[in-house]
Design a protein around this motif. Structure first.
Motif, mmCIF file in Angstrom:
data_model
loop_
_atom_site.group_PDB
_atom_site.id
_atom_site.type_symbol
_atom_site.label_atom_id
_atom_site.label_comp_id
_atom_site.label_asym_id
_atom_site.label_seq_id
_atom_site.Cartn_x
_atom_site.Cartn_y
_atom_site.Cartn_z
ATOM 1 N N PHE A 78 0.811 -1.221 0.000
ATOM 2 C CA PHE A 78 0.000 0.000 0.000
ATOM 3 C C PHE A 78 0.848 1.277 0.000
ATOM 4 O O PHE A 78 0.308 2.378 0.002
ATOM 5 N N GLY A 79 2.161 1.158 0.060
ATOM 6 C CA GLY A 79 3.027 2.317 -0.095
ATOM 7 C C GLY A 79 3.502 2.975 1.186
ATOM 8 O O GLY A 79 4.074 4.064 1.144
ATOM 9 N N ALA A 80 3.320 2.318 2.341
ATOM 10 C CA ALA A 80 3.732 2.938 3.604
ATOM 11 C C ALA A 80 5.237 3.197 3.647
ATOM 12 O O ALA A 80 5.678 4.278 4.072
ATOM 13 N N VAL A 81 6.044 2.231 3.215
ATOM 14 C CA VAL A 81 7.498 2.419 3.239
ATOM 15 C C VAL A 81 7.914 3.392 2.136
ATOM 16 O O VAL A 81 8.819 4.216 2.335
ATOM 17 N N SER A 82 7.265 3.334 0.990
ATOM 18 C CA SER A 82 7.562 4.307 -0.063
ATOM 19 C C SER A 82 7.344 5.725 0.440
ATOM 20 O O SER A 82 8.138 6.636 0.165
ATOM 21 N N TYR A 83 6.267 5.921 1.188
ATOM 22 C CA TYR A 83 5.978 7.249 1.740
ATOM 23 C C TYR A 83 7.087 7.702 2.687
ATOM 24 O O TYR A 83 7.535 8.843 2.648
ATOM 25 N N ARG A 84 7.532 6.774 3.549
ATOM 26 C CA ARG A 84 8.606 7.106 4.497
ATOM 27 C C ARG A 84 9.906 7.390 3.743
ATOM 28 O O ARG A 84 10.658 8.303 4.109
ATOM 29 N N MET A 85 10.196 6.621 2.694
ATOM 30 C CA MET A 85 11.381 6.870 1.882
ATOM 31 C C MET A 85 11.332 8.267 1.257
ATOM 32 O O MET A 85 12.313 9.022 1.281
ATOM 33 N N GLU A 86 10.185 8.609 0.695
ATOM 34 C CA GLU A 86 10.030 9.916 0.057
ATOM 35 C C GLU A 86 10.225 11.031 1.080
ATOM 36 O O GLU A 86 10.882 12.042 0.791
ATOM 37 N N GLU A 87 9.680 10.827 2.274
ATOM 38 C CA GLU A 87 9.779 11.814 3.337
ATOM 39 C C GLU A 87 11.222 12.031 3.779
ATOM 40 O O GLU A 87 11.676 13.170 3.965
ATOM 41 N N LEU A 88 11.974 10.947 3.951
ATOM 42 C CA LEU A 88 13.336 11.041 4.469
ATOM 43 C C LEU A 88 14.353 11.447 3.412
ATOM 44 O O LEU A 88 15.321 12.149 3.708
ATOM 45 N N SER A 89 14.157 10.999 2.168
ATOM 46 C CA SER A 89 15.165 11.253 1.134
ATOM 47 C C SER A 89 15.094 12.670 0.575
ATOM 48 O O SER A 89 16.062 13.143 -0.037
ATOM 49 N N GLN A 90 13.956 13.333 0.746
ATOM 50 C CA GLN A 90 13.810 14.748 0.382
ATOM 51 C C GLN A 90 14.360 15.064 -1.010
ATOM 52 O O GLN A 90 15.278 15.869 -1.164
ATOM 53 N N ARG A 108 1.127 4.559 -8.568
ATOM 54 C CA ARG A 108 1.513 5.468 -9.656
ATOM 55 C C ARG A 108 0.803 6.815 -9.505
ATOM 56 O O ARG A 108 1.395 7.874 -9.755
ATOM 57 N N ARG A 109 -0.464 6.769 -9.107
ATOM 58 C CA ARG A 109 -1.188 8.028 -8.914
ATOM 59 C C ARG A 109 -0.670 8.794 -7.696
ATOM 60 O O ARG A 109 -0.575 10.021 -7.724
ATOM 61 N N ARG A 110 -0.343 8.062 -6.618
ATOM 62 C CA ARG A 110 0.067 8.733 -5.380
ATOM 63 C C ARG A 110 1.479 9.309 -5.468
ATOM 64 O O ARG A 110 1.747 10.410 -4.976
ATOM 65 N N PHE A 111 2.400 8.551 -6.071
ATOM 66 C CA PHE A 111 3.802 8.975 -6.112
ATOM 67 C C PHE A 111 4.134 9.447 -7.536
ATOM 68 O O PHE A 111 4.796 8.741 -8.310
ATOM 69 N N ALA A 112 3.682 10.652 -7.836
ATOM 70 C CA ALA A 112 3.755 11.155 -9.203
ATOM 71 C C ALA A 112 5.181 11.339 -9.691
ATOM 72 O O ALA A 112 5.453 11.229 -10.889
ATOM 73 N N THR A 113 6.124 11.609 -8.774
ATOM 74 C CA THR A 113 7.507 11.843 -9.206
ATOM 75 C C THR A 113 8.367 10.578 -9.117
ATOM 76 O O THR A 113 9.537 10.612 -9.491
ATOM 77 N N ALA A 114 7.807 9.493 -8.613
ATOM 78 C CA ALA A 114 8.551 8.233 -8.512
ATOM 79 C C ALA A 114 8.471 7.459 -9.822
ATOM 80 O O ALA A 114 7.623 7.725 -10.679
ATOM 81 N N THR A 115 9.368 6.493 -9.969
ATOM 82 C CA THR A 115 9.297 5.553 -11.093
ATOM 83 C C THR A 115 8.660 4.270 -10.575
ATOM 84 O O THR A 115 9.222 3.609 -9.699
ATOM 85 N N VAL A 116 7.468 3.953 -11.078
ATOM 86 C CA VAL A 116 6.736 2.763 -10.634
ATOM 87 C C VAL A 116 6.882 1.676 -11.693
ATOM 88 O O VAL A 116 6.523 1.869 -12.859
#
Length: 282
Positions: A78-90, A108-116
């Protein structure tokens, strides 16, 4: 098990969990879930260390993911760790790998700047059967884990991470949770691991599991600590300042009463000297 060639739509409950897991509410909700779990903790005091594992991991992540760190989340759910990664890596690059078509669409919709990457990963390229767990999506896997709920077979692409990822983007941190198939997935990233030497957070479940060939965990430990030169720690051991694990210690954590299902692989010689380096969860 039912078989289908069309991806299922995301259930409403899953969409809601995804939205909460990838929002500022995620950490307060995790603490609330921990409080609500106190009856189980009281009934099973022998599992106290395992119940604290998520907290240990959350304490450790800021040590290994700092501004600019390029991160890879394999089996993002569900993206919980992806969210934490995005938060910490800035602003660091974020790669997300998810075999479930409907989960990949949400991510893909939630992490628009990530590569999914909407694919399974292994040590081969092609097409493979993936078993969506309808009742408990977290147990979806390349193995049919029917004992954990009704499953639906779908055909999905499978690729080696070394095929998917460019050498131009060095990866500093990898999290992988692919329900028993971590060894094959990381074997497919051997060039990346040798080149970039990322810290790896990987799941290794119970030493005995009726749905999985758990000898893969044993092979993964031997390969990482042998050929690739990594030291492996349980999250609790890192926080408590204990040394890297040997094969016996790795097995012992995963036999009842379980003390760890998640482990950090750190390039040899770069592990923490003391708990002062990472904080203390006690």
């Amino acid at each position: 098990m039912t078989e289908t060639h069309a991806p299922a739509a995301a259930p409403f409950s899953a969409r809601l969990k995804h939205l909460l897991a990838t929002s500022p509410a995620s950490r307060p909700l995790a603490r609330l879930r921990s409080l609500r779990n106190w009856p189980n903790r009281l009934r099973h005091p022998e599992l106290a260390t395992l119940y604290r594992e998520d907290g240990y991991i959350d304490t450790l992540l800021p040590r290994f993911i700092t501004p600019g760190t390029n991160c890879l989340d394999i089996g993002a759910h569900f993206g919980a760790v992806s969210y934490r990664m995005e938060e910490l890596s800035q602003g660091g690059w974020l790669g997300i790998v998810e075999a479930s078509p409907w989960k990949a669409a949400l991510l893909r919709r939630r992490f628009a700047t990530a590569t999914v990457f909407e694919t399974a990963v292994s040590d081969e390229d092609g097409t493979i059967s993936f078993y969506e767990n309808i009742d408990r999506p977290g147990f979806s896997s390349l193995s049919d884990r029917a004992s954990r709920g009704e499953t639906r077979e779908v055909k999905v692409p499978v690729a080696r991470l070394d095929t998917l990822l460019s050498e131009d983007t060095p990866v500093g941190f990898v999290k992988i949770d692919v329900e028993g198939h971590e060894y094959a997935a990381l074997r497919g990233a051997e060039a990346l691991l040798r080149r970039d030497r990322p810290v790896i957070l990987f799941e290794a479940g119970a030493a005995a599991d009726e749905d999985l060939d758990t000898t893969g965990y044993v092979r993964l430990f031997a390969w990482l600590t042998g050929e690739l030169g990594y030291d492996i720690y349980a999250a609790c051991d890192l926080v408590e300042g204990r040394p890297a694990l040997d094969a016996e210690g790795f097995e012992r954590h995963r036999v009842y009463p379980f003390t760890a299902f998640n482990f950090f692989a750190i390039p040899s010689g770069s592990g923490p000297e003391t708990t002062a380096d990472i904080g203390d969860q006690r």
